[in-house]
Write an enzyme that holds these catalytic residues in place. Structure first.
Site, PDB file in Angstrom:
ATOM      1  N   ASP A 100      -1.699  -0.853   6.020  1.00 50.86           N
ATOM      2  CA  ASP A 100      -1.888  -0.285   7.238  1.00 50.86           C
ATOM      3  C   ASP A 100      -2.491  -1.076   8.197  1.00 50.86           C
ATOM      4  O   ASP A 100      -2.577  -0.937   9.553  1.00 50.86           O
ATOM      5  CB  ASP A 100      -2.260   1.072   7.117  1.00 50.86           C
ATOM      6  CG  ASP A 100      -3.442   1.141   6.517  1.00 50.86           C
ATOM      7  OD1 ASP A 100      -4.407   0.280   6.566  1.00 50.86           O
ATOM      8  OD2 ASP A 100      -3.919   2.175   6.358  1.00 50.86           O
ATOM      9  N   ASP A 159       0.953  -1.104  -0.042  1.00 52.24           N
ATOM     10  CA  ASP A 159       0.055  -0.080   0.165  1.00 52.24           C
ATOM     11  C   ASP A 159       0.831   1.208   0.164  1.00 52.24           C
ATOM     12  O   ASP A 159       1.993   0.970   0.461  1.00 52.24           O
ATOM     13  CB  ASP A 159      -1.114  -0.154   1.236  1.00 52.24           C
ATOM     14  CG  ASP A 159      -1.651   1.192   1.363  1.00 52.24           C
ATOM     15  OD1 ASP A 159      -2.315   1.700   0.395  1.00 52.24           O
ATOM     16  OD2 ASP A 159      -1.829   1.724   2.519  1.00 52.24           O
ATOM     17  N   ASP A 179      -7.212  -1.874   4.768  1.00 56.98           N
ATOM     18  CA  ASP A 179      -6.793  -3.061   4.052  1.00 56.98           C
ATOM     19  C   ASP A 179      -7.127  -4.454   4.438  1.00 56.98           C
ATOM     20  O   ASP A 179      -6.265  -5.378   3.675  1.00 56.98           O
ATOM     21  CB  ASP A 179      -5.285  -2.891   3.641  1.00 56.98           C
ATOM     22  CG  ASP A 179      -4.858  -1.594   2.690  1.00 56.98           C
ATOM     23  OD1 ASP A 179      -5.600  -1.203   1.772  1.00 56.98           O
ATOM     24  OD2 ASP A 179      -3.836  -0.942   3.214  1.00 56.98           O
TER      25      ASP A 179
END
Length: 628
Positions: free
Chosen positions: A524, A331, A528
């Protein structure tokens, strides 16, 4: 040691030092009696009684456990093998050998248990975060109570040098705390009134009062300890292989020993006692102790070594998957970047200073609490006199208009400039561009962007050196995503993705991966969760105190450093290397000694040394996984 070795060692781990002392005392007494029997040539029933006494003192508990397990239906365990081999030796008159089998076996077990205990103690020390007590004020005195007794809303006192026992909010005082037990790094963090205090951190100076927000069972420290303690439940393929191997291997060697004792005398007319003795030696050698103890212990040590570095791995199956990744997907915001916006560039028009541009921009944004406004005011870093600012108008989706010291100031995006017909040169920069106009003349622009973390470049570079592909999955726009990818040297970038789109992209990468390899996703852990679950290994980044991240991911990195992903891969690779070494070493040595034993080239004494020696070497090798 067969498929019941693990439970046997579980039992041994709960023995206290007193029982260890009793075992050593029994062994010592048995050796003395054995030496007496060897040195003084007793005859008849006296000889039998002397050796039987030594035999029962040294191995009575082994015989008792073997009998108890047979009654439970658990026939083929180590106690059965050792009991059968030594009782057989006793039955054919090899009294000293029978006693020494038990003596050497007990000594070997003692040292194996000590090695296992040492590894667990090392891991406990590495994760030495369980609090012993909490201080509360009662009647003007500070008293110590068990953390379990503290309720939500209670106020506790943490003095210098003490561990914070439960999660809460600082209500009074200030202190600098050491977070190394949680993050793996001795990074001082300042706590003051209103700060979140996490259990497991150590107060290095000052006295603080904390209002408790989570009971002990829900605190960060308890969740972390539970993760480490329950990590063994998620077994790796290598562990499952060993369990299945032991299940078929032990009955096979018992049948082999029976054939070895019966067939040669039956078909060749050889002396039965010789082949019976060889069969007993064959049984002693056959114990797969080294495999059944060392492989799970290696994974346990690897998980402990990772926890020492602030990396929590939820099971050996994830450690195994971490060792061989095909691709690591990241991410962007909060994982590769800091997730905090700041002014990264100031471009002033001719005749205007950067300081002047920033001053007008910050003052116009003075009354706004938007992230962009806060970043601009933080960059200006001077006290703003509110009386200088009048007629402030916030224009949704455009920016702000304000009078600053009599000048009309516009601060916002290109649409704001177009709305007021301000001539400007459009900037194409990574990040958010904020234009500033004074009395309808553009005086420059400021760029606000999310900064790349200090170790992100090194992370991507190190992964590539390890032969691992990299990619970014982000919901951010393509300009920002492409810029970060180019700066870091990431192989692939997918931008403007919704959470569901991220899952689809991970599935695409999973379909393309090399056989026997894994796909890792690092995010995180809060936004997610779906994609963390879908990847072979989901890594939650910067999860210090984040319950949802701890629950969603397979691996939790307790600080914000992506470079810890590289550390996790290296720990996993070293662990798997040791696992393979122990499997090859244990099976190879066992096979060699079984052949030697079958041909009478190894005595009963040598068989016990081989069994105990191989197990000890494998256990010591397993402990190397604690250190990276």
């Amino acid at each position: 040691m067969c498929n019941h070795c693990s439970s046997h060692h579980q039992e041994h781990r709960h023995h206290n030092h007193d029982s260890d002392g009793v075992t050593l005392f029994r062994v010592f007494v048995a050796i003395i009696i054995l030496l007496v029997g060897i040195c003084i040539h007793f005859s008849g029933w006296v000889k039998f009684v002397v050796y039987l006494t030594a035999y029962l003192i040294s191995g009575g508990d082994v015989l008792f456990k073997a009998l108890r397990n047979i009654l439970k239906g658990e026939v083929f365990d180590e106690n059965f093998l050792m009991g059968l081999a030594s009782a057989g030796a006793f039955a054919i008159g090899e009294y000293p050998e029978a006693v020494m089998v038990m003596v050497l076996y007990q000594i070997g077990e003692y040292f194996q248990d000590k090695a296992v205990e040492k590894s667990r103690n090392s891991i406990s020390e590495l994760m030495n975060i369980r609090p012993d007590y909490a201080n509360i004020e009662s009647g003007g005195n500070i008293i110590k109570v068990s953390p379990e007794k503290i309720k939500i809303g209670d106020i506790i006192i943490v003095k210098s040098g003490e561990k914070i026992p439960l999660d809460g909010i600082v209500t009074e005082g200030s202190a600098v705390v050491d977070t190394s037990a949680l993050t793996g790094e001795s990074r001082p963090v300042e706590l003051k009134e209103g700060s979140n205090a996490l259990s497991g951190c150590i107060n290095t100076n000052g006295v603080i009062k904390i209002r408790i927000t989570k009971e002990f069972g829900e605190s960060t420290v308890t969740k972390i300890l539970e993760l480490v303690e329950h990590a063994a439940s998620k077994k790796a393929k290598a562990e499952n292989f060993i369990t299945k191997f032991a299940r078929y291997y032990t009955p096979a060697v018992v049948i082999g020993a029976v054939f070895l004792a019966v067939l040669p005398p039956l078909f060749t007319g050889a002396q039965f006692s010789i082949w019976f003795s060889r069969a007993l030696t064959f049984l002693v050698i056959s114990c797969p102790c080294a495999l059944v103890i060392s492989v799970p212990l290696t994974f346990f040590a690897g998980i402990g070594g990772a926890s020492r570095n602030g990396i929590l791995v939820k099971g050996s199956s994830y450690l195994e998957a971490l060792a061989n990744p095909d691709t690591v997907l990241f991410d962007k915001t909060g994982t590769l970047t800091k997730g905090t916006f700041s002014v990264t560039k100031i471009v002033a028009s001719e005749g205007v200073s950067e300081a002047g541009l920033l001053e007008y921009t910050a003052k116009a944004e003075n009354f706004s609490n938007h992230l962009i406004a806060l970043s601009l005011k933080a960059a200006y870093a001077h006290k703003i006199n509110s009386e200088e600012i009048t007629s402030v108008t916030e224009l949704a989706g455009l920016g702000v208009k304000a009078d600053v010291c009599g000048d009309t100031i516009l601060v916002g995006n290109d649409k704001l400039m177009n709305k007021y017909s301000v001539e400007y040169k459009k900037a194409s920069e990574y990040g958010t561009v904020v234009y500033t106009a004074k009395n309808n003349t553009c005086i420059g622009y400021t760029v606000i962007s999310d900064e790349i973390k200090d170790d992100s470049v090194e992370t991507v570079r190190s992964l590539k050196k390890l032969g691992i592909k990299t990619g970014i999955l982000t919901g951010d726009n393509s300009v920002s995503a492409d810029y970060i990818a180019a700066e870091l040297g990431v192989d692939k970038v997918y931008s403007q993705l919704l959470p569901a789109d991220k899952v689809l992209k991970v599935e695409e990468v999973l379909a393309e991966k090399c056989k026997g390899h894994s796909v890792i996703f690092a995010g995180d852990g809060i936004n997610d969760a779906p994609v963390l679950t879908r990847a072979d290994v989901g890594i939650a980044m910067g999860a210090l105190g984040s319950d949802s991240a701890i629950e969603a991911a397979d691996v939790v990195i307790m600080d914000d450093k992506p470079l810890k992903i590289v550390t996790a891969v290296r720990i996993a690779r070293k662990t798997m290397q040791i696992v393979k070494q122990n499997i090859v070493f244990a099976i190879g040595i066992k096979a060699l000694f079984l052949i030697l034993g079958a041909f009478g080239l190894v005595t009963m004494w040598g068989a016990v040394f081989a069994d105990v020696g191989v197990a000890l070497l494998a256990v010591l090798n397993a402990l190397r996984a604690l250190r990276v």
